[in-house]
Design a protein around this motif. Structure first.
Motif, PDB file in Angstrom:
ATOM      1  N   LYS A  22       1.640  19.038  -8.246  1.00  0.00           N
ATOM      2  CA  LYS A  22       0.561  18.699  -7.307  1.00  0.00           C
ATOM      3  C   LYS A  22       0.990  17.584  -6.364  1.00  0.00           C
ATOM      4  CE  LYS A  22      -3.147  20.079 -10.418  1.00  0.00           C
ATOM      5  NZ  LYS A  22      -4.299  20.829  -9.965  1.00  0.00           N
ATOM      6  N   LEU A  23       0.617  17.754  -5.116  1.00  0.00           N
ATOM      7  CA  LEU A  23       0.968  16.812  -4.049  1.00  0.00           C
ATOM      8  C   LEU A  23      -0.237  15.922  -3.722  1.00  0.00           C
ATOM      9  CD1 LEU A  23       2.802  15.925  -1.582  1.00  0.00           C
ATOM     10  CD2 LEU A  23       1.693  17.778  -0.306  1.00  0.00           C
ATOM     11  N   PRO A  24      -0.127  14.605  -3.921  1.00  0.00           N
ATOM     12  CA  PRO A  24      -1.198  13.734  -3.445  1.00  0.00           C
ATOM     13  C   PRO A  24      -1.245  13.783  -1.915  1.00  0.00           C
ATOM     14  CG  PRO A  24       0.217  12.586  -5.016  1.00  0.00           C
ATOM     15  CD  PRO A  24       0.926  13.851  -4.623  1.00  0.00           C
ATOM     16  N   GLY A  25      -2.414  14.082  -1.384  1.00  0.00           N
ATOM     17  CA  GLY A  25      -2.569  14.155   0.071  1.00  0.00           C
ATOM     18  C   GLY A  25      -3.768  13.345   0.514  1.00  0.00           C
ATOM     19  N   ILE A  26      -3.853  13.130   1.822  1.00  0.00           N
ATOM     20  CA  ILE A  26      -4.958  12.310   2.338  1.00  0.00           C
ATOM     21  C   ILE A  26      -5.179  12.637   3.814  1.00  0.00           C
ATOM     22  CG2 ILE A  26      -3.504  10.346   3.077  1.00  0.00           C
ATOM     23  CD1 ILE A  26      -5.731   8.497   1.759  1.00  0.00           C
ATOM     24  N   ALA A  27      -6.418  12.508   4.256  1.00  0.00           N
ATOM     25  CA  ALA A  27      -6.689  12.555   5.692  1.00  0.00           C
ATOM     26  C   ALA A  27      -6.108  11.275   6.283  1.00  0.00           C
ATOM     27  CB  ALA A  27      -8.196  12.612   5.927  1.00  0.00           C
TER      28      ALA A  27
ATOM     29  N   LEU B 205       0.831  -1.208   0.000  1.00  0.00           N
ATOM     30  CA  LEU B 205       0.000   0.000   0.000  1.00  0.00           C
ATOM     31  C   LEU B 205       0.865   1.258   0.000  1.00  0.00           C
ATOM     32  CD1 LEU B 205      -2.818   1.326   0.258  1.00  0.00           C
ATOM     33  CD2 LEU B 205      -2.561   1.145   2.751  1.00  0.00           C
ATOM     34  N   LEU B 206       0.797   1.997  -1.117  1.00  0.00           N
ATOM     35  CA  LEU B 206       1.518   3.277  -1.217  1.00  0.00           C
ATOM     36  C   LEU B 206       0.627   4.367  -0.633  1.00  0.00           C
ATOM     37  CD1 LEU B 206       2.739   2.951  -4.932  1.00  0.00           C
ATOM     38  CD2 LEU B 206       4.181   2.736  -2.884  1.00  0.00           C
ATOM     39  N   THR B 207       1.055   4.936   0.484  1.00  0.00           N
ATOM     40  CA  THR B 207       0.246   5.961   1.144  1.00  0.00           C
ATOM     41  C   THR B 207       0.622   7.342   0.591  1.00  0.00           C
ATOM     42  OG1 THR B 207       1.872   6.118   2.914  1.00  0.00           O
ATOM     43  CG2 THR B 207       0.053   4.573   3.231  1.00  0.00           C
ATOM     44  N   SER B 208      -0.044   8.357   1.107  1.00  0.00           N
ATOM     45  CA  SER B 208       0.228   9.743   0.659  1.00  0.00           C
ATOM     46  C   SER B 208       0.490  10.632   1.868  1.00  0.00           C
ATOM     47  CB  SER B 208      -0.985  10.287  -0.102  1.00  0.00           C
ATOM     48  OG  SER B 208      -1.063   9.692  -1.378  1.00  0.00           O
TER      49      SER B 208
ATOM     50  N   GLY C  55       0.484   9.224 -10.662  1.00  0.00           N
ATOM     51  CA  GLY C  55      -0.133   8.113 -11.403  1.00  0.00           C
ATOM     52  C   GLY C  55      -0.322   6.874 -10.543  1.00  0.00           C
ATOM     53  N   ALA C  56       0.513   6.730  -9.537  1.00  0.00           N
ATOM     54  CA  ALA C  56       0.409   5.557  -8.650  1.00  0.00           C
ATOM     55  C   ALA C  56      -0.674   5.729  -7.587  1.00  0.00           C
ATOM     56  CB  ALA C  56       1.758   5.308  -7.968  1.00  0.00           C
ATOM     57  N   ARG C  57      -1.334   6.898  -7.545  1.00  0.00           N
ATOM     58  CA  ARG C  57      -2.296   7.189  -6.465  1.00  0.00           C
ATOM     59  C   ARG C  57      -3.602   7.706  -7.058  1.00  0.00           C
ATOM     60  NH1 ARG C  57       2.771   7.395  -4.868  1.00  0.00           N
ATOM     61  NH2 ARG C  57       3.297   6.987  -2.685  1.00  0.00           N
ATOM     62  N   ASP C  58      -4.386   6.790  -7.561  1.00  0.00           N
ATOM     63  CA  ASP C  58      -5.596   7.147  -8.301  1.00  0.00           C
ATOM     64  C   ASP C  58      -6.743   7.477  -7.332  1.00  0.00           C
ATOM     65  OD1 ASP C  58      -7.035   7.144 -10.961  1.00  0.00           O
ATOM     66  OD2 ASP C  58      -8.271   5.759  -9.795  1.00  0.00           O
ATOM     67  N   LEU C  59      -7.406   8.595  -7.594  1.00  0.00           N
ATOM     68  CA  LEU C  59      -8.448   9.045  -6.666  1.00  0.00           C
ATOM     69  C   LEU C  59      -9.705   8.182  -6.747  1.00  0.00           C
ATOM     70  CD1 LEU C  59      -8.139  12.922  -7.058  1.00  0.00           C
ATOM     71  CD2 LEU C  59      -6.987  11.419  -5.440  1.00  0.00           C
ATOM     72  N   SER C  60     -10.107   7.808  -7.951  1.00  0.00           N
ATOM     73  CA  SER C  60     -11.359   7.039  -8.013  1.00  0.00           C
ATOM     74  C   SER C  60     -11.157   5.633  -7.460  1.00  0.00           C
ATOM     75  CB  SER C  60     -11.953   7.022  -9.418  1.00  0.00           C
ATOM     76  OG  SER C  60     -10.991   6.602 -10.321  1.00  0.00           O
ATOM     77  N   PHE C  61      -9.958   5.076  -7.642  1.00  0.00           N
ATOM     78  CA  PHE C  61      -9.680   3.780  -7.018  1.00  0.00           C
ATOM     79  C   PHE C  61      -9.732   3.929  -5.487  1.00  0.00           C
ATOM     80  CE2 PHE C  61      -6.431   1.106  -4.943  1.00  0.00           C
ATOM     81  CZ  PHE C  61      -7.026  -0.128  -5.140  1.00  0.00           C
TER      82      PHE C  61
ATOM     83  N   THR D 221       0.576  -3.824  -5.901  1.00  0.00           N
ATOM     84  CA  THR D 221       0.931  -2.549  -5.274  1.00  0.00           C
ATOM     85  C   THR D 221      -0.167  -1.570  -5.629  1.00  0.00           C
ATOM     86  OG1 THR D 221       3.285  -2.996  -5.426  1.00  0.00           O
ATOM     87  CG2 THR D 221       2.643  -0.688  -5.222  1.00  0.00           C
ATOM     88  N   VAL D 222      -0.779  -0.980  -4.604  1.00  0.00           N
ATOM     89  CA  VAL D 222      -1.872  -0.033  -4.860  1.00  0.00           C
ATOM     90  C   VAL D 222      -1.587   1.269  -4.112  1.00  0.00           C
ATOM     91  CG1 VAL D 222      -3.558  -1.899  -5.159  1.00  0.00           C
ATOM     92  CG2 VAL D 222      -3.327  -0.831  -2.923  1.00  0.00           C
ATOM     93  N   GLY D 223      -1.964   2.382  -4.718  1.00  0.00           N
ATOM     94  CA  GLY D 223      -1.715   3.682  -4.097  1.00  0.00           C
ATOM     95  C   GLY D 223      -3.010   4.404  -3.810  1.00  0.00           C
ATOM     96  N   ILE D 224      -2.988   5.223  -2.763  1.00  0.00           N
ATOM     97  CA  ILE D 224      -4.206   5.937  -2.364  1.00  0.00           C
ATOM     98  C   ILE D 224      -3.907   7.414  -2.096  1.00  0.00           C
ATOM     99  CG2 ILE D 224      -5.482   3.964  -1.433  1.00  0.00           C
ATOM    100  CD1 ILE D 224      -4.442   4.791   1.372  1.00  0.00           C
TER     101      ILE D 224
END
Ligand SMILES: NC(=O)c1ccc[n+]([C@@H]2O[C@H](COP(=O)([O-])OP(=O)(O)OC[C@H]3O[C@@H](n4cnc5c(N)ncnc54)[C@H](OP(=O)(O)O)[C@@H]3O)[C@@H](O)[C@H]2O)c1
Length: 316
Positions: free
Chosen positions: A196-201, A162-165, A285-291, A223-226
């Motif tokens: 752009k920076l992928p971010g997450i709560a 799991l690739l986190t942000s 690209g490794a952190r898709d929002l809809s996924f 391997t999945v990214g979020i």
């Protein structure tokens, strides 16, 4: 006896693991039970998890025998390491290997390893675009995690990588919030130019992890990214201005300047932001929002996170 599948959660009193513990407990019909691992079962946070209904057990990732005991009888596990507690990539690798070995011995059927990119695949050590740190890393807290993927893979542990942000919670807890600029405005420092920076709560990481477990075996070996949203520094500053009711400007210093800020970890983070800037397409690209949303329909946007948390962001 309950026939629920037990998920052992490392870091259960922390940000990533805590989100997963709460996600499991808030879905009693989901078929999963949670075993929260902590070094101190008597801490206030551990007691809170027990009151919410978690089984709370003592384990220390530096003590392989305690990990083995804590994983025994479980169906799955969430594994994470704690770089910022010790700043040692070597220690992180040892801890990751101990978790992979304990998972193998316990015969776990699904493990999520909270990893990150080994940036040396993009920026080899002899590439002087960014300095080599600690002798053999570019972004130590990324590289050691990525390098540790092989422990899980080689032992044949059924693992989702799991690739986190970047946690938006860093604006509250990690000193990354806006600071007075000296002219009556606030400055939000993000050394990524217009990238752009992928971010997450932070809590959404655990909720997404729960979504991965709920998919059955579909994501094992993958391997999945979020991420919750991909935003530039300027876009984050605009959202912060609105939420805080004060003018927040993006302070787009160069990564080299950020590396020189002098706080512990500044060089590591300067390289990290440069990596995210220079390899923006791959990283995003490794952190898709809809996924991510498919794993966790409650996924928050930055504005949604700010609506809940703006009052907790220090402005000093
Ligand atoms: N900040 C970010 O933006 C970001 C983004 C992506 C990834 N990360 C990564 O996230 C990782 C940290 O995860 P987190 O933020 O969820 O951590 P956290 O909120 O700091 O919580 C860590 C928890 O882990 C437990 N812990 C610490 N050392 C332990 C040990 N030796 N054995 C067992 N448990 C231990 C502690 O619980 P007890 O005291 O109860 O034992 C603590 O509550 C870091 O490696 C970091 O690189 C961070």
């Amino acid at each position: 006896m309950s026939d629920k599948k037990i998920i052992a959660v490392v870091g259960a009193t922390g940000a990533q693991g805590g989100g997963l513990v709460r996600a499991i407990l808030s879905d009693p019909a989901g078929g999963f039970a949670v075993r929260a691992l902590t070094r101190n079962v008597d801490s206030a946070k551990a007691r809170e998890l027990a009151e919410l209904g978690a089984e709370v057990v003592a384990a220390d990732v530096d003590d392989p025998a305690s990990l083995e005991r804590a994983f025994a009888g479980a169906w799955g596990a969430f594994c994470v390491t704690f770089f910022w507690e010790h700043f040692s990539p070597e220690k992180e690798r040892v801890q990751a290997r101990a978790m992979a070995e304990a998972a193998k011995r316990a015969g776990l059927q699904h493990v999520i390893w909270s990893t990150l990119e080994d940036t040396r695949r993009w920026v080899p050590l002899d590439d002087d675009r960014m300095p080599t740190l600690m002798g053999s890393y570019k972004v130590p807290h990324f590289d050691a995690k990525g390098e540790s993927d092989h422990f899980f893979a080689e032992l044949g542990v059924p693992t989702t990588f799991l690739l986190t942000s970047f946690y938006w919670d860093n604006l509250i807890h990690f000193g990354m919030g806006p600071k007075p600029a000296g002219d009556g405005t606030l400055a939000f420092t993000l050394p990524m130019g217009s990238a752009k920076l992928p971010g997450i709560a932070a809590r959404d990481i655990g909720r997404c992890a729960y979504g991965i477990f709920k998919r059955g075996g579909e994501l094992i070996g993958k391997t999945v990214g979020i991420a919750g949203e991909h935003l530039s520094g300027e876009e984050m500053a605009a959202a912060l201005s609105q939420a805080l009711g004060e003018t927040v400007r993006h302070n787009a210093v160069e990564p080299a300047v950020y590396r020189g800020f002098g706080f512990p970890g500044a060089e590591d983070l300067g390289n990290m932001f440069q990596f995210k800037r220079d390899f923006e397409a791959d990283f995003r690209g490794a952190r898709d929002l809809s996924f991510s949303r498919s794993l966790n329909p409650e996924l928050q946007s930055f504005k949604g996170w700010l609506a809940d948390n703006a009052a907790r962001i220090p402005r000093g």
